[in-house]
Design a protein around this motif. Structure first.
Motif, PDB file in Angstrom:
ATOM      1  N   SER A   1     -31.589 -43.103 -32.429  1.00 51.58           N
ATOM      2  CA  SER A   1     -30.274 -42.792 -31.842  1.00 51.58           C
ATOM      3  C   SER A   1     -29.271 -43.908 -32.132  1.00 51.58           C
ATOM      4  O   SER A   1     -28.079 -43.656 -32.211  1.00 51.58           O
ATOM      5  N   ASN A   2     -29.756 -45.140 -32.313  1.00 49.58           N
ATOM      6  CA  ASN A   2     -28.857 -46.252 -32.634  1.00 49.58           C
ATOM      7  C   ASN A   2     -28.465 -46.275 -34.100  1.00 49.58           C
ATOM      8  O   ASN A   2     -27.316 -46.524 -34.442  1.00 49.58           O
ATOM      9  N   TYR A   3     -29.439 -46.041 -35.000  1.00 50.12           N
ATOM     10  CA  TYR A   3     -29.180 -46.160 -36.436  1.00 50.12           C
ATOM     11  C   TYR A   3     -28.744 -44.841 -37.064  1.00 50.12           C
ATOM     12  O   TYR A   3     -28.107 -44.841 -38.104  1.00 50.12           O
ATOM     13  N   GLY A   4     -29.140 -43.723 -36.479  1.00 49.58           N
ATOM     14  CA  GLY A   4     -28.665 -42.427 -36.947  1.00 49.58           C
ATOM     15  C   GLY A   4     -29.366 -41.864 -38.172  1.00 49.58           C
ATOM     16  O   GLY A   4     -28.992 -40.808 -38.653  1.00 49.58           O
ATOM     17  N   ASN A   5     -30.378 -42.557 -38.703  1.00 49.48           N
ATOM     18  CA  ASN A   5     -31.124 -41.975 -39.825  1.00 49.48           C
ATOM     19  C   ASN A   5     -32.568 -42.430 -39.778  1.00 49.48           C
ATOM     20  O   ASN A   5     -32.914 -43.429 -39.161  1.00 49.48           O
ATOM     21  N   LEU A   6     -33.406 -41.663 -40.448  1.00 52.83           N
ATOM     22  CA  LEU A   6     -34.834 -41.958 -40.458  1.00 52.83           C
ATOM     23  C   LEU A   6     -35.235 -42.894 -41.593  1.00 52.83           C
ATOM     24  O   LEU A   6     -36.402 -43.201 -41.738  1.00 52.83           O
ATOM     25  N   SER A   7     -34.307 -43.338 -42.407  1.00 50.17           N
ATOM     26  CA  SER A   7     -34.657 -44.176 -43.547  1.00 50.17           C
ATOM     27  C   SER A   7     -34.669 -45.666 -43.201  1.00 50.17           C
ATOM     28  O   SER A   7     -35.091 -46.475 -44.012  1.00 50.17           O
ATOM     29  N   SER A   8     -34.249 -46.035 -42.010  1.00 49.35           N
ATOM     30  CA  SER A   8     -34.209 -47.434 -41.611  1.00 49.35           C
ATOM     31  C   SER A   8     -35.604 -47.899 -41.206  1.00 49.35           C
ATOM     32  O   SER A   8     -36.333 -47.189 -40.506  1.00 49.35           O
ATOM     33  N   ALA A   9     -35.969 -49.094 -41.605  1.00 52.13           N
ATOM     34  CA  ALA A   9     -37.266 -49.667 -41.219  1.00 52.13           C
ATOM     35  C   ALA A   9     -37.348 -49.867 -39.720  1.00 52.13           C
ATOM     36  O   ALA A   9     -38.429 -49.762 -39.136  1.00 52.13           O
ATOM     37  N   ASN A  10     -36.215 -50.124 -39.068  1.00 48.03           N
ATOM     38  CA  ASN A  10     -36.201 -50.288 -37.612  1.00 48.03           C
ATOM     39  C   ASN A  10     -36.593 -49.003 -36.887  1.00 48.03           C
ATOM     40  O   ASN A  10     -37.041 -49.055 -35.742  1.00 48.03           O
ATOM     41  N   VAL A  11     -36.407 -47.862 -37.538  1.00 51.19           N
ATOM     42  CA  VAL A  11     -36.793 -46.574 -36.966  1.00 51.19           C
ATOM     43  C   VAL A  11     -38.203 -46.213 -37.392  1.00 51.19           C
ATOM     44  O   VAL A  11     -39.037 -45.794 -36.573  1.00 51.19           O
ATOM     45  N   LEU A  12     -38.497 -46.371 -38.674  1.00 54.64           N
ATOM     46  CA  LEU A  12     -39.773 -45.916 -39.223  1.00 54.64           C
ATOM     47  C   LEU A  12     -40.969 -46.729 -38.734  1.00 54.64           C
ATOM     48  O   LEU A  12     -42.034 -46.152 -38.469  1.00 54.64           O
ATOM     49  N   ILE A  13     -40.818 -48.021 -38.611  1.00 53.45           N
ATOM     50  CA  ILE A  13     -41.965 -48.857 -38.229  1.00 53.45           C
ATOM     51  C   ILE A  13     -42.503 -48.477 -36.845  1.00 53.45           C
ATOM     52  O   ILE A  13     -43.707 -48.234 -36.702  1.00 53.45           O
ATOM     53  N   PRO A  14     -41.657 -48.372 -35.791  1.00 54.95           N
ATOM     54  CA  PRO A  14     -42.215 -47.949 -34.496  1.00 54.95           C
ATOM     55  C   PRO A  14     -42.798 -46.537 -34.536  1.00 54.95           C
ATOM     56  O   PRO A  14     -43.819 -46.274 -33.894  1.00 54.95           O
ATOM     57  N   LEU A  15     -42.161 -45.629 -35.288  1.00 52.80           N
ATOM     58  CA  LEU A  15     -42.700 -44.266 -35.377  1.00 52.80           C
ATOM     59  C   LEU A  15     -44.062 -44.256 -36.060  1.00 52.80           C
ATOM     60  O   LEU A  15     -44.992 -43.575 -35.601  1.00 52.80           O
TER      61      LEU A  15
END
Length: 187
Positions: A74-88
């Motif tokens: 919700s903060n970065y707005g895309n799934l390509s960021s490492a900040n999103v992908l690593i926790p997922l």
């Protein structure tokens, strides 16, 4: 029902940290009342099974990682960021780890995978997941919409959410009456 509005007022007048601090006196009073007024209920039967700390930690880490990934999305707005992908990915890896752990230590697992062999349990789990996503998703997304898109303050966003709480209350009462009248299967 008034929680979102009160929470919005607290955030508006103080800061978001107070959403957590406000629970401290409530918990302290609750603990005092439980110690003082709650009758003692000794365990009627001792079970030989101990608490599954390993499963608890794996599932806790899984849920925490998945929630963190969703918040980062919700903060970065895309799934390509490492900040999103690593926790997922960590959350998905922990889910796989729990499945392997629960299969290997099935007698001690916190949530037994054998429960999912029952079609009724599996169906109920899927329905609860979908209804949880529907209800909680709306409760999560609606304030974001009201504040970020509509430009409302946190107090007004909380005030608008009162109607959602009233709607849930009325619908749950009606569902209870329907269940009593026609049974759970059709509801």
């Amino acid at each position: 029902i008034l929680g979102p509005m009160i929470g919005g007022y607290i955030i508006d007048q103080l800061n978001w940290h107070w959403i957590f601090y406000v629970n401290i006196p409530i918990v302290a009073v609750s603990i005092a009342l439980v110690i003082w007024l709650m009758p003692k209920f000794p365990a009627s039967k001792k079970y030989g099974k101990s608490f599954d700390w390993i499963g608890f930690l794996i599932l806790g880490g899984m849920f925490s990682s998945l929630i963190l990934g969703i918040v980062k999305f919700s903060n970065y707005g895309n799934l390509s960021s490492a900040n999103v992908l690593i926790p997922l990915f960590i959350g998905i890896d922990l889910l796989v780890a729990y499945v392997i752990y629960a299969q290997k230590f099935s007698k001690h697992a916190l949530v037994s995978l054998s429960l999912f062999k029952s079609i009724n349990f599996s169906g109920a789990t899927v329905i609860l997941l979908m209804s949880g996503i529907t209800v909680n998703g709306a409760m999560f997304l609606l304030p974001l919409y009201l504040q970020n898109v509509r430009g409302l303050s946190v107090v007004w966003s909380g005030t608008y959410l009162i109607f959602q709480g009233v709607g849930l209350l009325v619908s749950r009462i009606q569902i209870g009456k329907l269940t009593d009248r026609i049974g759970t299967r059709w509801v």
